[in-house]
Write a protein that holds these residues in place. Structure first.
Motif, PDB file in Angstrom:
ATOM      1  N   HIS A  46      -0.872  12.541  10.008  1.00 10.08           N
ATOM      2  CA  HIS A  46      -1.151  11.180  10.469  1.00 10.08           C
ATOM      3  C   HIS A  46      -2.073  11.226  11.689  1.00 10.08           C
ATOM      4  N   PHE A 108      -3.668   2.762  14.924  1.00  6.62           N
ATOM      5  CA  PHE A 108      -3.381   3.681  13.818  1.00  6.62           C
ATOM      6  C   PHE A 108      -2.038   3.350  13.169  1.00  6.62           C
ATOM      7  N   THR A 112      -2.089   2.030   9.148  1.00 10.96           N
ATOM      8  CA  THR A 112      -1.651   3.008   8.141  1.00 10.96           C
ATOM      9  C   THR A 112      -0.332   2.624   7.491  1.00 10.96           C
ATOM     10  N   ARG A 113       0.149   1.433   7.732  1.00  8.91           N
ATOM     11  CA  ARG A 113       1.417   1.002   7.133  1.00  8.91           C
ATOM     12  C   ARG A 113       1.166   0.467   5.726  1.00  8.91           C
ATOM     13  N   ASP A 114       0.763   1.369   4.836  1.00  6.82           N
ATOM     14  CA  ASP A 114       0.448   0.986   3.460  1.00  6.82           C
ATOM     15  C   ASP A 114       1.716   0.863   2.626  1.00  6.82           C
ATOM     16  N   TYR A 372      -9.356   1.654  12.423  1.00  8.44           N
ATOM     17  CA  TYR A 372      -9.306   1.123  11.056  1.00  8.44           C
ATOM     18  C   TYR A 372     -10.022   2.057  10.081  1.00  8.44           C
ATOM     19  N   SER A 375      -8.042   5.194   9.503  1.00  8.49           N
ATOM     20  CA  SER A 375      -6.820   4.861   8.763  1.00  8.49           C
ATOM     21  C   SER A 375      -7.098   4.681   7.277  1.00  8.49           C
ATOM     22  N   ARG A 376      -8.235   4.089   6.939  1.00  5.90           N
ATOM     23  CA  ARG A 376      -8.591   3.943   5.522  1.00  5.90           C
ATOM     24  C   ARG A 376      -8.836   5.306   4.881  1.00  5.90           C
ATOM     25  N   PHE A 378      -7.431   8.081   5.844  1.00 10.06           N
ATOM     26  CA  PHE A 378      -6.083   8.649   5.725  1.00 10.06           C
ATOM     27  C   PHE A 378      -5.387   8.127   4.471  1.00 10.06           C
ATOM     28  N   HIS A 379      -5.526   6.848   4.216  1.00 13.16           N
ATOM     29  CA  HIS A 379      -4.902   6.247   3.041  1.00 13.16           C
ATOM     30  C   HIS A 379      -5.421   6.891   1.755  1.00 13.16           C
ATOM     31  N   THR A 383      -2.192   9.355   1.493  1.00  9.09           N
ATOM     32  CA  THR A 383      -1.297   8.459   0.761  1.00  9.09           C
ATOM     33  C   THR A 383      -1.562   8.509  -0.738  1.00  9.09           C
TER      34      THR A 383
END
Length: 451
Positions: A46, A108, A112-114, A372, A375-376, A378-379, A383
């Motif tokens: 993360h 962050f 990142t709370r997908d 942002y 984080s995208r 990371f997703h 994820t």
């Protein structure tokens, strides 16, 4: 849940102490630690873990050691004596550090709370070993070419520290190409090791390849970064626990000690020397405080520096033009270090915010935009388990540390625009989809992440 309820009152109380008491850095450190523990990410990769790692080193460790040595009346043994004085850093600087940390960390956390409702494809990977061997050959040729064309292999072996610091100038393009190949190769060898039944061969190849790459780039930070790329297939699956965090901290400082010995040829071998080095090396916020004390906040004062290098190539800027905020300020505060050694001190991201976005007032805009974007990525990589995006995310994951020691958009951005597609293409050529299987990723409705 109870910690999140008491977080805001605790934050307000610590800010009051930071503002009114001596050694405000102690309360800033408490804010950083409290925020991390209350909003601890679940995944090891993360972005907030790298962000916390930076502030843990540059604020918590440095200021805590400084405070302890002050309390016990420590006599400094390194030449030059004590160089970092956390008790003298201004309240403005401490509050700006807190502001930057909280904006990025909570940014962050929120971005990142997908919630992924559908199962995603987690492809089994086939490694095209012929292509990997070709890439290994290219890597070896590039590294040896770089070593020989700078000062010669003999100089790198016999006088490593001086050669690394002073003999690489003029070989930037070759260095960038070699680093790009090394980054891709580290991840690809990691995937090969991860998928292979007999892991001995890819492990041996990785030790050789990563060792050569780290050797030509100063060992310390480069080796840690290459290991992140190599172990990314495992790291993306690891959930963060406090015991994991402790193990990582022990491993990190052990590796930092060993690589520091190599780079400095054993200079910091003794415990007192290494202890003082930990304080003095992580000095970015004392440097930033000098800027705060010497000038007013400004708007867009240095953002144009990213165009200096291209302008120099086309003869539109002089050879001594500033292409980086740390270069500019090193010339001002440490002129001998730049003009005699071509070395720089590193000013933190807060300095860029101070000189370009009026400090507190406007810096939250680029900070949230940056949070942002990362984080995208990371997703997509973690994820959704996208193997080919993963090395690109790890590059940005590692760059969080670099960003915090510099600028959001560095002068190398033009090389990065070429590097990221190149890494993606090399990864695609060496790794292909074998067969598909379905699984719910970490972060699905069956397994809600904390961050």
């Amino acid at each position: 849940m109870i910690w999140k309820i008491v977080y805001l009152p605790a934050l307000l109380g610590l800010n009051y102490l930071l503002w009114t008491q001596e050694w405000g850095s102690a309360y800033l450190s408490a804010i950083i630690l409290l925020t991390f523990l209350v909003f601890m990410p679940r995944q090891l990769l993360h972005p907030n873990n790298m962000l916390f790692g930076f502030y843990a080193l540059y604020v918590v460790v440095s200021s805590f050691l400084n405070l302890i040595l002050e309390w016990i009346g420590w006599d400094y043994v390194l030449p030059g004596g004590q160089q970092v004085f956390w008790n003298e850093i201004s309240k403005y600087t401490l509050l700006q550090v807190e502001f930057t940390f909280l904006v990025l960390y909570l940014g962050f956390y929120l971005f990142t709370r997908d919630r992924v409702a559908k199962p995603v494809e987690s492809p089994k990977i086939h490694v095209n070993t012929t292509t990997v061997w070709m890439l290994i050959g290219v890597n070896i040729v590039l590294v040896l070419w770089f070593l020989e064309s700078t000062a010669g292999i003999a100089a790198w072996i016999n006088d490593y520290s001086v050669t690394y610091l002073s003999e690489r100038e003029g070989h930037g393009l070759l260095n960038i190409i070699t680093i790009t190949v090394g980054n891709a190769l580290a991840f690809i060898l990691g995937m090969w090791t991860h998928t292979a039944r007999n892991k001995l061969l890819p492990i041996v190849l990785a030790v050789i390849a990563l060792g050569l790459q780290a050797y030509m780039n100063g060992f310390k930070g480069r080796l840690i970064f290459l290991m992140l790329l190599y172990f990314a297939p495992w790291l993306m699956m690891i959930e963060l626990r406090l015991k994991t965090l402790v193990a990582i901290a022990v491993a990190f400082f052990s590796l930092l000690y060993l690589t520091t010995l190599v780079r400095t040829e054993g200079y910091y071998a003794s415990a007192p020397f290494f202890l003082e080095m930990l304080i003095n090396y992580f000095n970015a916020y004392q440097l930033h405080d000098w800027v705060v004390m010497s000038r007013n906040p400004a708007l867009l004062e240095t953002v144009g520096q990213i165009f200096t290098k291209p302008a120099q190539v086309f003869g539109l800027a002089g050879p001594d033009a500033d292409f980086d905020i740390s270069v500019m300020l090193t010339k001002e505060f440490f002129p001998d270090q730049w003009y005699l050694e071509s070395a720089t001190q590193q000013w933190p991201l807060e300095t860029e915010a101070y000189l370009n976005y009026y400090g507190f007032y406007l810096s939250w805009v680029p900070l949230l935009l940056y949070a942002y974007i990362v984080s995208r990525l990371f997703h997509a990589a973690v994820t959704l388990r996208n193997t080919w995006i993963l090395p690109l995310f790890v590059l940005e994951f590692n760059r969080i540390f670099t960003v915090m020691r510099g600028t959001l958009v560095p002068w190398e951005v033009f090389f990065m625009i070429a590097q990221y597609p190149a890494v993606y293409i090399m990864t695609r050529l060496c790794l292909s989809r074998a067969e598909r299987s379905l699984q719910f990723p970490k972060g699905s409705e069956k397994d809600q992440p904390r961050a």
